[in-house]
Design an enzyme around this catalytic site. Structure first.
Site, PDB file in Angstrom:
ATOM      1  N   ASP A  35       7.781   5.122   9.285  1.00 20.43           N
ATOM      2  CA  ASP A  35       7.219   6.321   9.928  1.00 20.43           C
ATOM      3  C   ASP A  35       8.261   6.985  10.826  1.00 20.43           C
ATOM      4  O   ASP A  35       8.060   8.097  11.300  1.00 20.43           O
ATOM      5  CB  ASP A  35       6.010   5.930  10.803  1.00 20.43           C
ATOM      6  CG  ASP A  35       4.706   6.428  10.227  1.00 20.43           C
ATOM      7  OD1 ASP A  35       4.760   7.249   9.277  1.00 20.43           O
ATOM      8  OD2 ASP A  35       3.638   6.015  10.708  1.00 20.43           O
ATOM      9  N   GLN A  84      -1.143   2.140  11.077  1.00 17.87           N
ATOM     10  CA  GLN A  84      -1.959   3.362  11.081  1.00 17.87           C
ATOM     11  C   GLN A  84      -2.513   3.621  12.485  1.00 17.87           C
ATOM     12  O   GLN A  84      -3.154   2.755  13.070  1.00 17.87           O
ATOM     13  CB  GLN A  84      -3.102   3.236  10.056  1.00 17.87           C
ATOM     14  CG  GLN A  84      -3.952   4.486   9.921  1.00 17.87           C
ATOM     15  CD  GLN A  84      -3.182   5.676   9.346  1.00 17.87           C
ATOM     16  OE1 GLN A  84      -2.376   5.526   8.419  1.00 17.87           O
ATOM     17  NE2 GLN A  84      -3.406   6.862   9.888  1.00 17.87           N
ATOM     18  N   LYS A  93      -2.155   6.630   1.011  1.00 15.71           N
ATOM     19  CA  LYS A  93      -0.775   6.130   1.066  1.00 15.71           C
ATOM     20  C   LYS A  93      -0.593   4.988   0.066  1.00 15.71           C
ATOM     21  O   LYS A  93       0.421   4.915  -0.633  1.00 15.71           O
ATOM     22  CB  LYS A  93      -0.441   5.649   2.490  1.00 15.71           C
ATOM     23  CG  LYS A  93      -0.303   6.805   3.472  1.00 15.71           C
ATOM     24  CD  LYS A  93      -0.316   6.364   4.935  1.00 15.71           C
ATOM     25  CE  LYS A  93      -0.374   7.584   5.846  1.00 15.71           C
ATOM     26  NZ  LYS A  93      -0.523   7.270   7.263  1.00 15.71           N
TER      27      LYS A  93
END
Ligand code: NAP
Length: 288
Positions: free
Chosen positions: A121, A98, A54
């Site tokens: 997200d 994460q 990422k």
């Protein structure tokens, strides 16, 4: 194999180029550089790889990297303080925690500290609520990447019979809602669905996110359907998805491969969400 392969790698590259251009234009128009804070807690090797990918993707499009790493034994208050700090930092457009976090931490409570405007997200309750109500918000990356792929391949969504296998908050549920937003007729299946094959055979578009290797075979696919395989599993022979690709490709008109289908789109949509978040925070949502 007769089905056309839906190439996520090439599509993701194209979208990435567009994002890089848009980031440069935002800055040229007087905006500040979008920034993404990836927050990694602990030393899970798979999470390290995901976060590294990422961060690399951010660098490629000119998004600034505000990565933070906390030790595996960090306490809840310290992790929460970091999220609060990033939430109030104007240089940080997006925050990505994460998952999974170490077992002693309350990940839900940490996610709840991410402001909706920085939730790239799209997983917070606020953004899930906005999606459910059809109002603008940041959408989860995997399902929004699938919509981009389907559009790229001119797969008609309005009025289409779509079956989504899986109802997770990460993929299945938001997928169904995004398809509804596009006027598809959507059926959602799950582990208690009676006669999964019969329901799937109704689908013009079948999206499979069950997390079970090769759950879907050709008997569950209508001839000429478009099949999107979200699953990803590591086997001795390589990666496979939730769909028996070779056999289903004899029946379907189009299919996403694993790897190289949905996967590359997920990361690129994270970049797209970071850019969207930055523009909105800077009052430049209407700009290119
Ligand atoms: P998940 O949270 O485990 O959810 C799986 C869903 O599938 C659940 O709703 C479950 O039903 C349903 N299901 C399980 N067995 C079933 C069966 N036999 N028939 C019908 N439905 C069944 O998984 P997820 O997070 O949505 O992820 C799904 C897969 O996609 C995983 O392989 C994951 O690794 C992959 N994934 C890939 C990407 C990517 O970028 N390529 C991104 C995210 C996820 P219940 O609700 O009844 O339990």
């Amino acid at each position: 194999m007769s089905a056309e392969l839906i190439d996520g790698t090439t599509t993701a590259r194209r979208v990435r180029e567009d994002i890089a251009k848009s980031v440069a234009e935002l800055v040229a128009a007087g905006g500040t550089v979008p920034g993404l804070a990836t927050v990694l807690i602990g030393d899970d090797p798979a999470s390290h790889v995901y976060v590294r990918n990422k961060r690399r993707a951010c660098a490629e499009v000119g998004i600034r990297d505000h990565h933070r790493h906390l030790p595996a034994d960090v306490d809840q208050a310290t992790a929460a303080a970091l999220i609060d700090e990033l939430a109030s930092d104007p240089a940080v457009s997006g925050i990505l925690l994460q998952l999974p976090t170490p077992g002693h931490l309350d990940a839900e409570a940490l996610l709840a500290l991410i402001p909706a405007a920085k939730d790239v997200d799209g997983l917070t309750t606020a953004n899930a609520g906005l999606l459910a109500q059809g109002r603008p918000g940041l959408r989860p990356c995997t399902p929004s990447g699938i919509i981009v792929l389907l559009d790229q391949y001119d797969v008609p969504l309005r009025g289409a019979e779509v079956v989504v296998v899986g109802r997770s908050a990460l993929v299945g549920k938001p997928m169904a809602q995004l398809l509804l937003e596009r006027d598809a007729t959507v059926t959602t299946c799950h582990s208690r669905t009676r006669d999964l094959s019969a329901v799937c055979r109704r689908a013009d578009i079948l999206v499979v996110a069950a997390g079970i290797p090769e759950l879907i075979g050709p008997a569950a696919v209508k001839p000429g359907a478009t099949v999107v395989d979200v699953g990803i599993h590591r086997r001795d022979t390589g990666l496979c998805g939730d769909v028996d690709t070779a056999a289903v490709a004899e029946v379907a008109a189009r299919i996403t491969p694993v790897p190289g289908g949905v996967g590359p789109m997920t990361i690129v949509m994270l970049l797209a969400n970071t850019l969207t978040a930055a523009r909105r925070q800077q009052g430049m949502a209407g700009r290119p």
